[in-house]
Design a protein around this motif. Structure first.
Motif, PDB file in Angstrom:
ATOM      1  N   LEU A 243       0.690  -1.174   0.577  1.00  0.00           N
ATOM      2  CA  LEU A 243       0.124  -0.114   0.098  1.00  0.00           C
ATOM      3  C   LEU A 243       1.213   1.554  -0.204  1.00  0.00           C
ATOM      4  N   TRP A 244       0.558   2.006  -1.181  1.00  0.00           N
ATOM      5  CA  TRP A 244       1.249   3.439  -1.173  1.00  0.00           C
ATOM      6  C   TRP A 244       0.399   4.370  -0.860  1.00  0.00           C
ATOM      7  N   ASP A 245       1.145   5.736  -0.550  1.00  0.00           N
ATOM      8  CA  ASP A 245       0.637   6.831  -0.837  1.00  0.00           C
ATOM      9  C   ASP A 245       1.052   7.397  -1.581  1.00  0.00           C
ATOM     10  N   ILE A 246       0.216   8.287  -2.685  1.00  0.00           N
ATOM     11  CA  ILE A 246       0.375   8.403  -3.819  1.00  0.00           C
ATOM     12  C   ILE A 246       1.741   9.714  -3.698  1.00  0.00           C
ATOM     13  N   HIS A 247       0.874  10.600  -2.795  1.00  0.00           N
ATOM     14  CA  HIS A 247       1.186  11.722  -2.909  1.00  0.00           C
ATOM     15  C   HIS A 247       2.999  11.916  -2.642  1.00  0.00           C
ATOM     16  N   THR A 248       3.343  11.032  -1.482  1.00  0.00           N
ATOM     17  CA  THR A 248       4.673  10.709  -1.051  1.00  0.00           C
ATOM     18  C   THR A 248       5.127   9.982  -0.908  1.00  0.00           C
ATOM     19  N   GLY A 249       5.243   8.946  -1.971  1.00  0.00           N
ATOM     20  CA  GLY A 249       5.758   7.625  -2.344  1.00  0.00           C
ATOM     21  C   GLY A 249       6.351   6.284  -1.545  1.00  0.00           C
ATOM     22  N   GLN A 250       5.699   7.086   0.030  1.00  0.00           N
ATOM     23  CA  GLN A 250       6.209   6.082   1.032  1.00  0.00           C
ATOM     24  C   GLN A 250       4.972   4.841   1.025  1.00  0.00           C
ATOM     25  N   CYS A 251       5.320   3.787   1.010  1.00  0.00           N
ATOM     26  CA  CYS A 251       4.615   2.350   1.649  1.00  0.00           C
ATOM     27  C   CYS A 251       4.256   2.132   2.752  1.00  0.00           C
ATOM     28  N   LEU A 252       2.994   2.240   3.164  1.00  0.00           N
ATOM     29  CA  LEU A 252       1.815   2.260   4.522  1.00  0.00           C
ATOM     30  C   LEU A 252       2.095   0.921   4.352  1.00  0.00           C
TER      31      LEU A 252
END
Length: 232
Positions: free
Chosen positions: A101-110
């Motif tokens: 799962l990824w935050d599209i705005h930060t690129g962070q893998c959640l």
């Protein structure tokens, strides 16, 4: 993918093509996006972002309005076979057998979801659940709301596993009432278990509409029975 005006396609030639569909006979190539180092297996988009996933183990994000490259999401250990993008969330499945799962705005893998034993081939999600299908023949249902809470242990996120298929699962769709899945075992299965409301639950207008839409899929019931009769 096609939204009525724009169409985005991907290819083994490592590119993504963005098209404008004015009519069935007037389709104009707007831009070719280059950046992946292996076949591009899947794309998704809305009016903000285009999201592409590749055998090069990466997900790339592009701005829909300008087609400019924004960022690369990295973390999968093997090629990516499927993804869905909606709102701020990207969910991807890979031949490393995991879901991210990824935050599209930060690129962070959640969050990383593990449990499949082979390549994760198809994935869909709504506001509450993620449903994944894999080459291990299994379909897994995950609690998306809990997955977005970092305090919830990852081991508790798989709600249930469906293992009726005897071959690789290639496609699935679901709504509030059912999952429909197709497999290399030559069957289409309908799973009617997602709705866990109490018997006296009063349907909302939205739920009534979803029930009406799901009833239009009754032809799949016959197809499933036909396939089973052919295999017996």
């Amino acid at each position: 993918r096609f939204d009525g005006v724009n169409m985005v396609t991907c290819s083994k030639d490592r590119t993504i093509a963005v098209w404008v569909v004015n009519s069935s006979s007037d389709i104009v190539l707007r831009r070719v996006l280059v950046g992946h180092r292996a076949a591009v297996n899947v794309v998704d988009f809305d009016d903000k972002f285009i999201v592409s996933a590749s055998g090069d183990r990466t997900i790339k994000v592009w701005r829909t309005s300008t087609c400019e490259f924004i960022r690369t999401l990295q973390g999968h250990r093997r090629g990516i076979a499927c993804l869905q993008y909606r709102d701020n969330l990207v969910v991807s499945g890979s031949s490393d057998n995991s879901i991210r799962l990824w935050d599209i705005h930060t690129g962070q893998c959640l969050r990383i979801l593990e449990g499949h034993e082979e390549l994760v081939r198809c994935i869909r999600f709504d506001d509450k659940r993620i449903v994944s299908g894999a080459y291990d023949g299994k379909i897994k249902v995950w609690d998306l709301e809990a997955a977005m809470n970092p305090r919830v242990p990852t081991a508790t996120l798989c709600i249930r596993t469906l293992d009726e298929h005897t071959g690789r699962v290639f496609r699935l769709q679901f709504d509030s009432f059912q999952i429909i899945s197709s497999s290399h075992d030559d069957t289409i299965l309908i799973w009617d278990f997602l709705d866990q409301r109490s018997p006296d639950h009063e349907l909302t207008r939205q739920e009534e509409q979803e029930m009406s839409n799901s009833n239009q899929m009754s032809s799949f019931d016959y197809y499933q029975e036909f396939l089973y009769s052919e295999n017996t």
